[in-house]
Design a protein around this motif. Structure first.
Motif, PDB file in Angstrom:
ATOM      1  N   TYR A   1       0.799  -1.229   0.000  1.00  0.00           N
ATOM      2  CA  TYR A   1       0.000   0.000   0.000  1.00  0.00           C
ATOM      3  C   TYR A   1       0.834   1.284   0.000  1.00  0.00           C
ATOM      4  O   TYR A   1       0.271   2.374  -0.029  1.00  0.00           O
ATOM      5  CB  TYR A   1      -0.921   0.019   1.225  1.00  0.00           C
TER       6      TYR A   1
ATOM      7  N   PHE B   1      -5.814  -9.992   0.608  1.00  0.00           N
ATOM      8  CA  PHE B   1      -6.402  -8.744   0.137  1.00  0.00           C
ATOM      9  C   PHE B   1      -6.148  -8.637  -1.354  1.00  0.00           C
ATOM     10  O   PHE B   1      -5.137  -9.102  -1.869  1.00  0.00           O
ATOM     11  CB  PHE B   1      -5.797  -7.534   0.853  1.00  0.00           C
TER      12      PHE B   1
ATOM     13  N   GLN C   1      -8.426  -5.931  -3.704  1.00  0.00           N
ATOM     14  CA  GLN C   1      -8.760  -4.572  -4.120  1.00  0.00           C
ATOM     15  C   GLN C   1      -9.122  -3.685  -2.936  1.00  0.00           C
ATOM     16  O   GLN C   1      -9.582  -2.560  -3.109  1.00  0.00           O
ATOM     17  CB  GLN C   1      -9.925  -4.608  -5.117  1.00  0.00           C
ATOM     18  N   GLU C   2      -8.902  -4.187  -1.729  1.00  0.00           N
ATOM     19  CA  GLU C   2      -9.257  -3.423  -0.536  1.00  0.00           C
ATOM     20  C   GLU C   2      -8.372  -2.181  -0.377  1.00  0.00           C
ATOM     21  O   GLU C   2      -7.187  -2.208  -0.699  1.00  0.00           O
ATOM     22  CB  GLU C   2      -9.110  -4.291   0.720  1.00  0.00           C
ATOM     23  N   THR C   3      -8.964  -1.102   0.135  1.00  0.00           N
ATOM     24  CA  THR C   3      -8.193   0.078   0.488  1.00  0.00           C
ATOM     25  C   THR C   3      -7.467  -0.187   1.804  1.00  0.00           C
ATOM     26  O   THR C   3      -7.682  -1.221   2.452  1.00  0.00           O
ATOM     27  CB  THR C   3      -9.112   1.299   0.657  1.00  0.00           C
TER      28      THR C   3
ATOM     29  N   GLU D   1     -10.049  -0.448   4.591  1.00  0.00           N
ATOM     30  CA  GLU D   1     -10.822  -1.684   4.455  1.00  0.00           C
ATOM     31  C   GLU D   1      -9.987  -2.878   4.915  1.00  0.00           C
ATOM     32  O   GLU D   1     -10.511  -3.803   5.563  1.00  0.00           O
ATOM     33  CB  GLU D   1     -11.268  -1.878   3.003  1.00  0.00           C
ATOM     34  N   ALA D   2      -8.696  -2.864   4.611  1.00  0.00           N
ATOM     35  CA  ALA D   2      -7.817  -3.960   5.019  1.00  0.00           C
ATOM     36  C   ALA D   2      -7.702  -4.030   6.544  1.00  0.00           C
ATOM     37  O   ALA D   2      -7.823  -5.105   7.148  1.00  0.00           O
ATOM     38  CB  ALA D   2      -6.440  -3.799   4.392  1.00  0.00           C
TER      39      ALA D   2
ATOM     40  N   ASN E   1      -9.751  -2.739   8.753  1.00  0.00           N
ATOM     41  CA  ASN E   1     -11.050  -3.075   9.336  1.00  0.00           C
ATOM     42  C   ASN E   1     -11.289  -4.585   9.292  1.00  0.00           C
ATOM     43  O   ASN E   1     -11.844  -5.166  10.227  1.00  0.00           O
ATOM     44  CB  ASN E   1     -12.174  -2.346   8.599  1.00  0.00           C
ATOM     45  N   ALA E   2     -10.841  -5.214   8.199  1.00  0.00           N
ATOM     46  CA  ALA E   2     -10.984  -6.666   8.075  1.00  0.00           C
ATOM     47  C   ALA E   2     -10.108  -7.379   9.103  1.00  0.00           C
ATOM     48  O   ALA E   2     -10.519  -8.376   9.712  1.00  0.00           O
ATOM     49  CB  ALA E   2     -10.619  -7.112   6.664  1.00  0.00           C
TER      50      ALA E   2
END
Length: 365
Positions: A312, A332, A334-336, A339-340, A342-343
């Motif tokens: 990233y 991961f 396409q996660e931002t 988003e990563a 949070n997951a």
């Protein structure tokens, strides 16, 4: 003007030194998200740089001067022809781009036309005292990017974020040699008469024609080599009585990185793991990055952080030691960044804050 036209114009202005700060920034953004354009720009820049080197080198031999003058004359005729076409007023879009690249600036025509001929003519004649030293090419990929390049012998190399590949620009020796810092996937053109060697940290990887992944980051604990097709021979590159390890397809070699003053462990200390043969090439964890996926299995947060930083283009700061030992499994694509994280929070308890390109992580308690 469509996007493609705009990008080519920005490339031309950048190579000729005419680009403004805003145009340079715009071009950088385009290249960041388009690996193929990045490779095209790199190839054009190689021609430009080699041209500058050759142009600054005096040519003593009379016959060589005659050859160069002949080439220059042909190039001038070509340039004049392009200028005449512009006067006629042809409006074909693709032709107009190439006229902009090579007609507007004679430097670019010289770089693309003259340089190729001169490089082919001069570099093989290594016994001439008038020949400049062979140029060392460096392909660097920053964090958050991945790119594919084609070596002069036709071999393909994919480079992961925060990686550098070094090789001789001529690439015409008896042995094809490259040096890697970071991670790369190699698909080597087979040539029994010209072995291919990858220098990666403390190991050398010798191949004839094969496909394999090498991970050799300076801040990692291990060097990893994963073979998918063909065969490779791995040796330690300093000691005379070095062990030789032959890998078979679907095998992974893990070599612990020791301090520079300490020789590598003995052969029995190396780890050789067998990959699942049922998996396709694109399904292996070790090569998932080529297919724009980041995968992790049982890695602690500190190890995963290094992957996320490269993926990233961020910097991760741990605010306490305990959180570093949390282990994760997942992937991961396409996660931002948010988003990563949070997951990751859904499977482990920790807190994080994002400030620009920095992420601060600490335990929940």
């Amino acid at each position: 003007m469509d996007n493609k036209d705009r990008i080519w114009r920005l490339m031309a202005r950048s190579l000729s030194g005419e680009a403004s700060a805003e145009e340079s920034s715009e071009l950088s953004n385009y290249l960041h998200y388009e690996p193929e354009l990045q490779q095209q720009y790199h190839m054009l820049k190689k021609l430009w740089d080699v041209n500058a080197e050759l142009h600054s080198t005096s040519i003593q031999d009379t016959n060589e001067k005659t050859r160069v003058k002949s080439i220059l004359k042909k190039a001038e005729e070509e340039r004049t022809g392009i200028a005449n076409e512009e006067e006629i007023g042809k409006d074909d879009k693709e032709d107009s781009i190439w006229r902009f690249l090579f007609g507007r600036s004679f430097k670019l025509l010289y770089a693309a036309t003259i340089t190729v001929v001169l490089v082919l003519y001069y570099y093989p004649r290594s016994d001439s005292k008038h020949i400049p030293e062979r140029k060392q090419e460096v392909v660097a990929v920053k964090n958050g990017s991945r790119t594919k390049i084609l070596l002069p012998d036709g071999s393909s190399v994919w480079l992961n974020g925060d990686s550098k590949l070094y090789y001789d620009a001529a690439f015409n020796g008896k042995v094809r040699k490259v040096r890697l810092v970071g991670e790369a996937f190699f698909d080597i053109v087979k040539n029994p008469n010209r072995p291919f060697i990858v220098y990666a940290g403390k190991i050398n990887i010798k191949v004839l024609g094969t496909a394999f992944n090498v991970k050799c980051y300076e801040d990692d604990r291990d060097i990893e080599t994963t073979l998918l097709r063909g065969s490779i021979e791995v040796t330690e590159n300093r000691s005379g009585s070095t062990p030789r390890i032959l890998l078979k397809p679907n095998q992974k070699l893990i070599v612990p990185i020791e301090p520079a003053s300490v020789v590598l462990p003995k052969k029995e200390d190396f780890k050789i793991l067998n990959l699942d043969k049922k998996l396709k090439e694109g399904e292996h964890i070790e090569t998932s990055w080529i297919y724009n996926r980041i995968e992790f299995r049982g890695e602690n947060f500190e190890e995963l952080a290094r992957k996320l930083e490269r993926w990233y283009d961020i910097k991760i700061q741990f605010e306490d030691e305990r959180v570093k030992n949390i282990k994760f499994n997942g992937s991961f694509e396409q996660e931002t960044v948010e988003e990563a994280f949070n997951a990751l929070q859904k499977v482990a308890s920790f807190k994080y804050k994002v400030y620009g390109r920095e992420v601060f992580i600490k335990s929940s308690e």
